[in-house]
Design an enzyme around this catalytic site. Structure first.
Site, PDB file in Angstrom:
ATOM      1  N   GLU A 151       7.747   0.202   4.256  1.00  0.00           N
ATOM      2  CA  GLU A 151       7.264  -1.139   4.586  1.00  0.00           C
ATOM      3  C   GLU A 151       6.719  -1.798   3.336  1.00  0.00           C
ATOM      4  O   GLU A 151       6.043  -1.167   2.529  1.00  0.00           O
ATOM      5  CB  GLU A 151       6.157  -1.041   5.645  1.00  0.00           C
ATOM      6  CG  GLU A 151       5.479  -2.357   5.954  1.00  0.00           C
ATOM      7  CD  GLU A 151       4.143  -2.177   6.665  1.00  0.00           C
ATOM      8  OE1 GLU A 151       3.336  -3.129   6.636  1.00  0.00           O
ATOM      9  OE2 GLU A 151       3.909  -1.104   7.229  1.00  0.00           O
ATOM     10  N   HIS A 152       7.002  -3.084   3.190  1.00  0.00           N
ATOM     11  CA  HIS A 152       6.404  -3.837   2.083  1.00  0.00           C
ATOM     12  C   HIS A 152       4.890  -3.916   2.287  1.00  0.00           C
ATOM     13  O   HIS A 152       4.409  -4.207   3.373  1.00  0.00           O
ATOM     14  CB  HIS A 152       7.003  -5.248   2.049  1.00  0.00           C
ATOM     15  CG  HIS A 152       6.249  -6.207   1.185  1.00  0.00           C
ATOM     16  ND1 HIS A 152       6.167  -6.072  -0.183  1.00  0.00           N
ATOM     17  CD2 HIS A 152       5.534  -7.315   1.496  1.00  0.00           C
ATOM     18  CE1 HIS A 152       5.442  -7.059  -0.677  1.00  0.00           C
ATOM     19  NE2 HIS A 152       5.034  -7.821   0.323  1.00  0.00           N
TER      20      HIS A 152
END
Length: 272
Positions: A151-152
């Site tokens: 995930e960013h």
């Protein structure tokens, strides 16, 4: 507009189309850019409230969305942003059914899933900016190669075992890289990357230029068929023991057909 300027400076397109509900601001920005045409190679620039202006686009980049509020997590932001995209995706599909759709709006890993489901595009044609920005680890990218996956932002995962500088694996120089025992505290680099977004929100109220310059890097690989590796958001099902339709940043080779191949890394069990 930061994304538009970044794309213009790279000279990636022969036409740039803007769509926004705020027609007055849209026209003002378009005029402002055209006034700068004597100083940079400028493509044809068109703008409208109607997505018809984007018809037959090769790449469509979505940057719309509500801004992240101080203290708000990306998952909180997702609930506010997803609903506004449904009509937008329908219009894009109608006018550019063969485009490569790139999601920059935050959080891209959630909106990506909505875009993929609504568009019925092949997964290779729906791309999230993912961890492309996070992967710049404070060393010039021509000399350092390393990837941030997942995930960013808050839950991103730096793959320290894959980092090498000028061809030398970082782990060969420091076997404790990224661990609590690391005397050089490389993990602090990743923490700084994650926290810097919140720090920018606190100081200036929004994030623009770092993201924009990173974003322009991705369509360059697509439009020029460069087949470079980018950690962008794509479906993770079937990789690393993932059995669900979740979207994560994974090393992908990008070319004129969007995501052409995935690069499967060998990860330590604690990362999987």
């Amino acid at each position: 507009m930061a994304c538009a300027i970044s794309i213009l400076l790279k000279g990636l397109s022969d036409e740039l189309a803007f769509v926004d509900d705020d027609e007055g601001k849209l026209m003002g920005e378009t005029m402002d850019l055209k006034h700068g045409s004597p100083f940079v190679k400028m493509p044809n620039i068109v703008s409208s409230k109607d997505c018809l202006v984007t018809a037959n686009s090769n790449v469509v980049i979505i940057t719309a969305g509500t801004c992240q509020i101080k203290g708000e997590t990306l998952l909180d932001l997702a609930h506010r942003n997803v609903s506004m995209f449904k009509l937008m995706f329908c219009n894009i599909i109608q006018y550019s059914s063969c485009c490569k759709l790139m999601i920059v709006s935050s959080p891209d890993f959630c909106i990506f899933y909505v875009a993929w489901k609504l568009s019925a595009f092949p997964k290779s044609h729906v791309i999230g900016s993912g961890c492309n920005l996070d992967t710049r680890l404070g060393i010039h990218s021509e000399r350092c190669h390393g990837l941030v996956l997942g995930e960013h932002g808050d839950s991103s995962v730096p793959v320290w075992s894959g980092v090498h500088i000028a061809g030398v694996p970082l782990k060969d120089l420091n076997s404790d890289t990224g661990t609590d025992a690391d005397p050089e505290q490389w993990e602090s680099v990743h923490r700084d990357v994650v926290s810097s977004g919140y720090e920018m929100l606190k100081k200036k109220g929004y994030i623009s230029w770092g993201v924009a310059l990173s974003v322009a890097d991705i369509p360059e690989s697509i439009l020029k068929n460069l087949r470079r590796v980018h950690p962008v958001s794509t479906i993770g099902k079937g990789l690393y023991g993932i059995n669900e339709e979740v979207f994560l940043s994974i090393p992908c080779i990008l070319g004129d057909n969007g995501i052409t191949d995935l690069v499967k890394l060998t990860l330590k069990r604690r990362l999987v």
